[in-house]
Design a protein around this motif. Structure first.
Motif, PDB file in Angstrom:
ATOM      1  N   PHE A 159      -7.796  -3.161  -3.352  1.00 51.68           N
ATOM      2  CA  PHE A 159      -7.049  -3.711  -4.483  1.00 51.68           C
ATOM      3  C   PHE A 159      -5.751  -4.349  -4.026  1.00 51.68           C
ATOM      4  O   PHE A 159      -5.361  -5.441  -4.482  1.00 51.68           O
ATOM      5  CB  PHE A 159      -6.779  -2.592  -5.490  1.00 51.68           C
ATOM      6  N   THR A 160      -5.044  -3.704  -3.122  1.00 57.55           N
ATOM      7  CA  THR A 160      -3.787  -4.261  -2.608  1.00 57.55           C
ATOM      8  C   THR A 160      -4.028  -5.543  -1.824  1.00 57.55           C
ATOM      9  O   THR A 160      -3.240  -6.498  -1.923  1.00 57.55           O
ATOM     10  CB  THR A 160      -3.102  -3.210  -1.711  1.00 57.55           C
ATOM     11  N   ALA A 214     -10.618   6.980  -2.955  1.00 54.19           N
ATOM     12  CA  ALA A 214      -9.443   6.450  -3.647  1.00 54.19           C
ATOM     13  C   ALA A 214      -8.579   5.612  -2.710  1.00 54.19           C
ATOM     14  O   ALA A 214      -8.037   4.567  -3.103  1.00 54.19           O
ATOM     15  CB  ALA A 214      -8.633   7.601  -4.234  1.00 54.19           C
ATOM     16  N   MET A 215      -8.453   5.998  -1.456  1.00 54.00           N
ATOM     17  CA  MET A 215      -7.635   5.250  -0.511  1.00 54.00           C
ATOM     18  C   MET A 215      -8.274   3.907  -0.171  1.00 54.00           C
ATOM     19  O   MET A 215      -7.589   2.878  -0.117  1.00 54.00           O
ATOM     20  CB  MET A 215      -7.427   6.069   0.759  1.00 54.00           C
ATOM     21  N   PHE A 266       0.824  -1.207   0.000  1.00 55.00           N
ATOM     22  CA  PHE A 266       0.000   0.000   0.000  1.00 55.00           C
ATOM     23  C   PHE A 266       0.864   1.267   0.000  1.00 55.00           C
ATOM     24  O   PHE A 266       0.396   2.338  -0.399  1.00 55.00           O
ATOM     25  CB  PHE A 266      -0.927   0.012   1.220  1.00 55.00           C
ATOM     26  N   THR A 309     -10.317   2.204  -2.041  1.00 50.49           N
ATOM     27  CA  THR A 309     -10.176   1.377  -3.245  1.00 50.49           C
ATOM     28  C   THR A 309      -8.768   0.821  -3.355  1.00 50.49           C
ATOM     29  O   THR A 309      -8.568  -0.361  -3.701  1.00 50.49           O
ATOM     30  CB  THR A 309     -10.514   2.219  -4.488  1.00 50.49           C
ATOM     31  N   GLY A 310      -7.775   1.641  -3.054  1.00 54.00           N
ATOM     32  CA  GLY A 310      -6.395   1.164  -3.107  1.00 54.00           C
ATOM     33  C   GLY A 310      -6.117   0.084  -2.086  1.00 54.00           C
ATOM     34  O   GLY A 310      -5.398  -0.894  -2.373  1.00 54.00           O
ATOM     35  N   LEU A 326       0.915   3.167  -3.301  1.00 54.57           N
ATOM     36  CA  LEU A 326      -0.196   4.084  -3.564  1.00 54.57           C
ATOM     37  C   LEU A 326      -0.218   5.268  -2.600  1.00 54.57           C
ATOM     38  O   LEU A 326      -0.829   6.297  -2.890  1.00 54.57           O
ATOM     39  CB  LEU A 326      -1.535   3.338  -3.462  1.00 54.57           C
TER      40      LEU A 326
END
Length: 527
Positions: free
Chosen positions: A440-441, A433-434, A339, A436-437, A342
């Motif tokens: 995803f990670t 956005a955080m 993470f 989602t990141g 990102l």
């Protein structure tokens, strides 16, 4: 032109009389009560006022003139002579004035001398005022009361350091330490729950051939193998005891932080108030002539209230949420190391958003505080002159002027609220956005078999609250900076005010030798 200043501090006695007479003439009333308006001016000015104003502009009005200058009464309809509040003579000027002249003959020897002294003194008064006006014209832009000082740009580091020392050089680090211990104990307790879940599993199959043995479903293909599992009933006291200890420590640290912070905020307000009061009480007379009372009242009311109440409250929120954001990032990066890739671009975007918002809101706060001083000054002047305002029937005009100044102040406040909504929108997008990141990670590391399920759940739960935390940090930091403007403004009067000599009166030996005062090279002028 002569600047009037607050309460007419720059005007001489003659100018005040002429100004009052002019205000009365502008009212265009039918009856005028004139209480010796010619006594404070010299002879030629008095003749001019009598000829062109009292007998000119006010011609056709009922004029009741109280004066000691009997030579102005030749054209009066009725002359009334008072002696200790009792009417002594009353009648037309042709009958009364000769009686007054005969009565004053006993003082004829001293009257010309005293009259000449008065003429010289009033003439000197006019000359001094004219010289003062010339000096003011040569001094900068010729104004006595300057625009209120307003800093621009980032709040100086010295402002923060002054508040730090007002709290106390020992108490302030203790507050930060208690905040760190409080946040650390909270994050460790959450991590301990994740560790407990990751290392404990409920048995699904019980083998009766071997007492106490447990069998777990087999895992295949991409399912992560979980080792070092213990039954939920095993070591329950150990896990629960550690968690209870962490929760107790967090409660103690929170109580410790709350007490220290409350005491530090009160102490800072007391210290700054004492410094400001001491500086104002020692200020020179010139300071009060050049600064309207509204500015001083603004420091002791609005700014001091901010330091006493608003600043500690918002600064407490800032420090708590700042430590919370740092703890969230540390836990998230610990559970999902990838993470951090990102995190870097998000921090860059976050920095530019908060920087733009801070610069805007900071200046809006300064505009709000500066536009507040005229409201206090106008209100104070209105109260002092309330009788005159009502007598002149100008209450509506002063109410409209007060409303206009309030509107100017509210414009700055409205701009601050609009900027806050802009910030909220951008931070919500950054929070999405955080989250989602993080998700995803987590999926990516799950496929690479390099993630702990308990830490993933902890990281996602922290990421879900990051939007509020980021918004809270920027908002509270900006609000703290805006509230620090009050400390900045008080600092202007604490260290930027010229004071009178505080050494006391110098005692000379064998003084005084005689009861006499001699002036050498002394010049007194009006501001």
């Amino acid at each position: 032109m002569t600047e009037v200043g607050e309460n007419g501090v720059t005007l001489s006695g003659g100018q005040k009389a002429r100004l009052s007479l002019a205000r009365a003439v502008y009212q265009d009333k039918s009856i005028y009560l004139l209480d010796d308006p010619l006594s404070a001016v010299d002879v030629h000015v008095a003749n001019h006022l009598y000829t062109h104003c009292i007998m000119g502009l006010l011609q056709g009005k009922t004029r009741i003139l109280c004066t000691h200058h009997t030579h102005f009464l030749q054209e009066a309809d009725v002359v009334v002579v008072l002696d200790n509040g009792i009417i002594k003579y009353c009648g037309p000027p042709s009958e009364v004035l000769p009686l007054v002249t005969i009565q004053d003959e006993n003082n004829s020897a001293t009257q010309p001398e005293s009259y000449a002294k008065q003429e010289r003194s009033t003439s000197t008064d006019e000359e001094i005022q004219a010289a003062s006006d010339k000096d003011l014209e040569n001094d900068d832009d010729g104004t006595l009361v300057k625009e209120e000082e307003k800093d621009v740009g980032v709040v100086a580091f010295g402002v923060y350091s002054s508040y730090w020392y007002a709290v106390g050089s020992i108490l302030a680090p203790l507050i930060l330490l208690s905040l760190f211990l409080m946040q650390a104990s909270r994050n460790i307790s959450d991590w301990w729950l994740a560790y407990w879940i990751s290392h404990t599993h409920k048995p699904l199959v019980h083998n009766s051939n071997h007492s106490g043995s447990l069998e777990f479903p087999k895992v295949y293909n991409d399912v992560i193998k979980i080792t070092n599992l213990t039954a939920g009933s095993d070591n329950l006291a150990f896990y629960l005891g550690v968690y209870g200890g962490l929760a107790t420590a967090n409660s103690i640290f929170t109580l410790f932080r709350a007490f220290l912070y409350a005491y530090g905020g009160v102490r800072a307000a007391i210290v700054l108030h004492r410094k400001l009061l001491s500086s104002i009480l020692k200020a020179s007379v010139l300071f009060f002539d050049t600064n309207p009372i509204g500015r001083i009242v603004n420091r002791f009311s609005s700014d001091l209230y901010t330091i006493d109440d608003s600043l500690p409250f918002i600064l407490n929120i800032l420090l708590a949420q700042l430590y919370g954001v740092v703890g969230t990032i540390v836990v998230t990066c610990y559970g999902l190391p990838w993470f951090t890739v990102l995190l870097v671009p998000m921090l860059v975007v976050y920095y530019h958003i908060q920087r733009y918002y801070r610069r805007t809101s900071r200046e809006l706060k300064r505009l709000s505080t500066v536009t507040l001083s005229p409201i206090y000054a106008h209100f104070s002047e209105s109260l002092n002159g309330l009788a005159v305002i009502r007598a002149m029937r100008e209450s509506e005009q002063f109410a409209d002027e007060n409303q206009l100044r309030l509107e100017v102040n509210q414009r700055a406040n409205f701009g601050g609220y609009a900027a806050s909504q802009w910030l909220s929108t951008w931070l919500q997008m950054l929070g999405v956005a955080m989250v989602t990141g993080v998700a995803f990670t987590a999926v990516l590391e799950h496929h690479l078999n390099s993630v702990n399920p308990g830490l993933v759940g902890l990281a996602i739960s922290y990421a879900l609250s990051v939007t509020n935390l980021l918004s809270g940090v920027v908002t509270s930091f900006t609000e703290t900076e805006k509230q620090m403007v009050s400390v900045e403004r008080m600092g202007q009067y604490i260290s930027g005010v010229s004071t009178e000599h505080q050494g006391g009166i110098k005692q000379l030996p064998n003084w005084p030798l005689q009861g006499a005062i001699e002036f050498k090279g002394v010049v007194l002028v009006y501001r």
